[in-house]
Design a protein around this motif. Structure first.
Motif: not given
Ligand SMILES: *[C@@H]1O[C@H](CO)[C@@H](O)[C@H](O)[C@H]1NC(C)=O
Ligand SMILES: *[C@@H]1O[C@H](CO)[C@@H](O)[C@H](O)[C@H]1NC(C)=O
Ligand SMILES: *[C@@H]1O[C@H](CO)[C@@H](O)[C@H](O)[C@H]1NC(C)=O
Ligand SMILES: *[C@@H]1O[C@H](CO)[C@@H](O)[C@H](O)[C@H]1NC(C)=O
Ligand SMILES: *[C@@H]1O[C@H](CO)[C@@H](O)[C@H](O)[C@H]1NC(C)=O
Ligand SMILES: *[C@@H]1O[C@H](CO)[C@@H](O)[C@H](O)[C@H]1NC(C)=O
Ligand SMILES: *[C@@H]1O[C@H](CO)[C@@H](O)[C@H](O)[C@H]1NC(C)=O
Length: 434
Positions: A122, A144, A146, A152, A181
């Motif tokens: 995403q 952001m 993913h 992420n 992350t």
């Protein structure tokens, strides 16, 4: 960290200057620091778990950004070019905007950006605006992303000068990530270079008409040939077998590279037990088959997986070797000491197109895991849809011709790298953890 950085940078810079960087097909090739690494939980293979986070393979190459030499993961299924921009986030080298001299944040978000959500990855963009009197606030285009299997990252968009192969691209839009992350060590990579069809990918920003890559296993005799190339213009067909790249259908992820897998062969025989239409896209957009460079294993629709597993198992059993745990319905493992003496059934993938059969070597679909077992690296898909992973593609030149209509052509050949990139300096790591 600043004490160690200058030495590391000048060494890398030196490598960039002296290593042979060849242009192929009127484009660019990067051979510096091209390496492949994979991380996986061996339980995934012995127990056949679905695709968990942290099952990931990284195909990495060197580039320069601003004044820094860095390396990044080549990812054909994600959009953004991004770098870790915040010191101390992770032990990998950090891009330092203040030292660049050509770094500039972008705000608001470019009109071309789109939110994209799918079952495999995403990305979201949103403007951060500032109110009058809000001191210290800076308007930013925040994102952001993913990345399926990897994790992420978030940050803000900026532009800077990128050195890719022997070409300098100024004004490249990329993400300056202040939050990552992901596993700490991506084999030294500071970020990603997205090669998907998304509007901010390298492919879209440079309007590439073709890219190709060659990944290889650490113990491959062709070791030293890995490369990533890209080019512009109209070209004759690349050498090898051709199959169409399919434009995404409604409800499919329009950023991915879909292919038309039509069947599987074992020892030259088509597996007729796979129901017709198994690999087709369903009306709701599920199904279909796409190619990934960041998932090491291959995931097939369960209906196809079951037939393949049964066929491979019976062909190995007919040579007197039973699987380690036949009751585990989602994996196929044998004791390595016996398996290595076996005639491994030959697997081939059949794609749409004249003569588009991809014949695989045993190491493309069997892997030695810790604990003395050799396991099939093809697993049932749990998300609806099939993914051709990177292990399957090692030892093969993969060339993507990109057409404006969302389609294109994939060419695969067993031939190693073009001659001009055979002098590559190369590092390869395979780490099977847990
Ligand atoms: C993306 O979605 C977010 C909400 O998650 C929204 O605030 C934002 O405006 C959207 N961005 C674009 C470019 O459509
Ligand atoms: C990463 O993003 C995905 C999708 O937005 C979310 O489901 C997941 O919880 C996030 N993972 C972490 C570790 O933040
Ligand atoms: C980083 O992103 C994750 C989600 O992926 C979120 O849970 C976490 O709070 C963020 N950290 C910071 C410092 O913003
Ligand atoms: C899509 O349709 C297929 C059957 O055609 C069904 O099995 C699957 O669950 C559906 N997926 C979603 C996300 O609705
Ligand atoms: C056999 O597979 C099952 C199901 O995945 C698992 O629970 C069990 O621990 C496995 N047994 C052995 C001996 O590996
Ligand atoms: C996939 O290939 C088959 C066999 O060549 C063909 O019949 C079918 O139309 C193709 N599907 C798509 C979506 O192109
Ligand atoms: C697995 O290990 C065996 C024995 O060491 C070796 O012969 C075989 O080539 C290895 N297989 C793979 C796929 O690496």
């Amino acid at each position: 960290m600043t004490a160690a950085m200058p030495a590391a940078c000048s060494l890398l810079l030196l490598l960039l200057l002296v290593a042979p960087v060849a242009a192929g097909d009127g484009g660019e090739c990067v051979i510096d620091g091209v390496r492949w690494a994979a991380w996986a939980n061996s339980k995934q293979l012995t127990e056949g778990l679905g695709i968990p986070e942290h099952t990931f393979s990284a195909f990495i190459f060197d580039l320069s950004v601003g004044r820094q030499a860095l390396s990044a993961v080549m990812d054909i299924s994600s959009e953004l070019v991004w770098l870790q921009c915040w010191p101390g986030l992770r032990p990998t080298p950090t891009f330092l905007p203040d030292h660049s001299g050509s770094f500039a944040p972008i705000a608001p978000c470019p009109s071309s950006v789109r939110n994209n959500s799918g079952s495999f990855g995403q990305i979201h963009y949103a403007d951060r605006t500032c109110q009058p009197g809000d001191h210290g606030c800076e308007a930013r285009c925040r994102y952001m992303e993913h990345i399926y299997g990897a994790g992420n990252t978030s940050g803000y968009l900026a532009t800077d000068r990128f050195g890719l192969g022997n070409r300098v691209v100024s004004g490249m839009v990329f993400g300056c990530s202040d939050n990552v992350t992901m596993r700490d060590d991506l084999n030294g990579a500071s970020g990603f270079v997205g090669f998907s069809r998304g509007p901010l990918s390298l492919v879209s920003q440079l309007r590439l008409s073709r890219f190709s890559y060659f990944m290889e296993l650490p113990d491959d005799p062709d070791n030293g040939n890995a490369f990533v190339c890209w080019s512009w213009g109209d070209y004759a067909d690349a050498k090898g077998s051709h199959t169409p790249l399919l434009a995404a259908r409604p409800n499919q992820n329009p950023y991915l590279y879909y292919v038309n897998l039509t069947g599987l062969q074992v020892d030259g025989q088509l597996l007729t037990g796979i129901p017709a239409g198994t690999f087709d896209v369903r009306a709701n957009g599920s199904g279909g088959v796409f190619v990934s460079t960041t998932l090491p294993f291959t995931y097939l629709e369960e209906a196809a997986y079951k037939v393949l597993r049964r066929e491979l198992m019976s062909r190995v059993q007919s040579q007197g070797l039973a699987p380690v745990n036949a009751s585990a319905g989602h994996s196929l493992c044998f004791l390595t000491q016996h398996f290595s003496k076996l005639k491994v059934p030959k697997l081939a993938l059949v794609f749409d197109g004249a003569d588009a059969t991809m014949e695989l070597k045993a190491q493309n679909y069997f892997w030695n895991v810790s604990g003395g077992q050799t396991c099939l690296t093809i697993l049932p898909s749990t998300t609806g849809g099939s993914v051709l992973g990177s292990l399957l593609q090692t030892g093969r030149t993969m060339t993507y011709d990109i057409h404006g209509d969302g389609g294109g052509q994939l060419t695969f050949s067993g031939a190693p790298a073009p001659a001009q990139v055979s002098l590559a300096t190369l590092l390869l790591v395979w780490a099977l953890l847990f």
